[in-house]
Design a protein around this motif. Structure first.
Motif, PDB file in Angstrom:
ATOM      1  N   GLY A   1      86.691  12.370 -32.798  1.00  0.00           N
ATOM      2  CA  GLY A   1      87.449  11.691 -31.754  1.00  0.00           C
ATOM      3  C   GLY A   1      86.707  11.741 -30.428  1.00  0.00           C
ATOM      4  O   GLY A   1      85.548  12.146 -30.359  1.00  0.00           O
TER       5      GLY A   1
ATOM      6  N   GLY B   1      82.639   4.372 -39.758  1.00  0.00           N
ATOM      7  CA  GLY B   1      83.916   5.031 -40.043  1.00  0.00           C
ATOM      8  C   GLY B   1      84.709   4.286 -41.102  1.00  0.00           C
ATOM      9  O   GLY B   1      85.297   4.890 -42.007  1.00  0.00           O
TER      10      GLY B   1
ATOM     11  N   ALA C   1      95.578  18.371 -37.676  1.00  0.00           N
ATOM     12  CA  ALA C   1      95.610  17.090 -36.970  1.00  0.00           C
ATOM     13  C   ALA C   1      96.813  16.999 -36.037  1.00  0.00           C
ATOM     14  O   ALA C   1      96.737  16.366 -34.974  1.00  0.00           O
TER      15      ALA C   1
ATOM     16  N   TYR D   1      95.426   9.838 -42.704  1.00  0.00           N
ATOM     17  CA  TYR D   1      95.351   9.966 -41.254  1.00  0.00           C
ATOM     18  C   TYR D   1      94.502  11.167 -40.867  1.00  0.00           C
ATOM     19  O   TYR D   1      93.634  11.079 -39.998  1.00  0.00           O
TER      20      TYR D   1
ATOM     21  N   GLN E   1      90.636  11.660 -38.953  1.00  0.00           N
ATOM     22  CA  GLN E   1      90.247  12.441 -37.774  1.00  0.00           C
ATOM     23  C   GLN E   1      88.864  13.044 -37.960  1.00  0.00           C
ATOM     24  O   GLN E   1      88.228  13.453 -36.998  1.00  0.00           O
TER      25      GLN E   1
ATOM     26  N   ASN F   1      89.369   6.139 -34.064  1.00  0.00           N
ATOM     27  CA  ASN F   1      90.117   7.120 -34.865  1.00  0.00           C
ATOM     28  C   ASN F   1      91.107   6.526 -35.862  1.00  0.00           C
ATOM     29  O   ASN F   1      91.763   7.257 -36.574  1.00  0.00           O
TER      30      ASN F   1
ATOM     31  N   ALA G   1      86.619  18.075 -34.454  1.00  0.00           N
ATOM     32  CA  ALA G   1      86.471  18.053 -35.911  1.00  0.00           C
ATOM     33  C   ALA G   1      86.317  19.466 -36.464  1.00  0.00           C
ATOM     34  O   ALA G   1      86.744  19.752 -37.588  1.00  0.00           O
TER      35      ALA G   1
END
Lengths: 193, 174
Positions: free
Chosen positions: A34, A99, A130, B49, B53, B59, B158
């Protein structure tokens, strides 16, 4: 409006479409964890010298105030500045491709071994992590945009409507959004906040 | 064909809700992909999801996973285009108009008003994700641990997420 007095490093020559693609692909592939905007800043301003700091901040303000993913919006704006609409397409493609390919591959791997108890133990745990990350993002985003008590009321109202009362996001966005915009409406004098 | 059209419609719609970040659209993403279309289970959505990440780049590239699970490579491609194109066109157009909009007195009002609402939407997304992801005590410990760590340090996010996964594996094998 005023030019900075300090002499910044001169900008590099406008990149070709291929170099633009390569640059965004590299940034899209290396921006792990991110915070892609920080990677974009390092890459665009310091490494490739395609943009100066002032332009970067200006484009970032646009990309953050529009719907869409910040990193994708930013790629489109930078690509357009440098190479017109083909540049915008190429930059967004380069940014998203790494990605997106990985996550497509992840779906196939997940289809093979996703409900195995070992992978479930791993995936449940990263989902918990997360949640911690997204709370950090919420706090950081909040510290930038929430300036008065009314803002916190709008945050709470939106979150409660959507998360607890299952109000669809567009209604919350338009309803609370209209209220909040009206609250911050332009005023002729710098009177009450 | 019908399925690809449904995917395109849903993800184009969701993309318009991503104000302040992809997480703002999470409640609606869950509603449509899990409850309405049954493309994925809530658990799968959470897993994608969180894997997202760990992936580089924007994202929410995890939307490609949903497309791929539903309709293979064409599904992934359709979802990506649908997810990126509408807001992309908007950004492109506004980017070119921006200098004219800069003097518009309502612009800062809209920015500040929507700023607050977008924080609320991201928070709502976090609550929806949290309701699914925080079940047993370990998950609370991991979430709070990651939160505390990232608030205090500037390490790459991460890392603690991968560490959470490894701790989860460790606990499973013990």
């Amino acid at each position: 409006m005023t030019a900075p007095a300090a002499e910044p490093a001169p900008l590099a020559a406008t990149p070709s479409l291929w170099r633009l693609f390569r640059g965004f692909f590299v940034m899209g592939a290396t921006s792990l964890g991110g915070g892609v905007l920080a990677y974009l800043h390092t890459g665009l301003v310091a490494r490739y010298r395609w943009l100066d700091d002032h332009t970067f901040v200006e484009l970032m303000a646009i990309s953050q105030s529009l719907p869409g993913l910040n990193a994708t919006n930013m790629s489109i704006l930078v690509g357009d500045r440098l190479r017109g609409w083909p540049g915008a397409v190429i930059a967004a493609l380069g940014m998203c491709l790494p990605g997106a390919s990985l996550m497509t591959a992840a779906a196939f791997v997940y289809g093979v071994g996703g409900d195995n108890p070992v992978s479930t133990a791993f995936l449940h745990a990263i989902a918990a992590g997360a949640v911690g990350l997204i709370m950090v993002v919420t706090v950081q985003l909040g510290s930038k945009v929430l300036t008065e008590i009314a803002d916190y009321v709008f945050v709470a109202l939106t979150a409660v409507l959507v998360a607890l009362f299952h109000v669809p996001v567009p209604y919350a966005l338009l309803g609370v959004g209209a209220l909040a915009i009206w609250w911050h409406r332009p005023r002729r004098k710098d009177g009450a906040p | 064909m019908k399925q690809l059209a449904d995917l395109a419609g849903v993800f184009a719609y969701i993309s318009l809700l991503t104000v302040g970040g992809g997480m703002a659209a999470f409640p609606e993403l869950k509603q449509l992909t899990v409850d309405v279309h049954h493309w994925v289970t809530f658990t799968q959505l959470m897993h994608y999801y969180s894997l997202g990440q760990l992936a580089p780049g924007p994202n929410m590239m995890m939307v490609a996973s949903i497309g791929a699970q539903v309709a293979g490579l064409p599904g992934a491609a359709v979802v990506l285009v649908a997810f990126i194109l509408p807001t992309g066109l908007l950004t492109f157009a506004i980017g070119r108009l921006w200098n004219r909009l800069a003097a518009w007195p309502w612009r800062p009002s809209i920015q500040r008003g929507l700023g607050a609402v977008s924080v609320g939407l991201v928070l709502a997304g976090a609550i929806v994700l949290g309701r699914g992801a925080l079940a047993e005590p370990l998950s609370w410990v991991l979430a709070i641990g990651v939160f505390a760590l990232l608030m205090r340090t500037h390490i790459n996010p991460a890392l603690p997420i991968v560490a959470s996964g490894l701790i989860g594996l460790g606990v499973y094998f013990i």
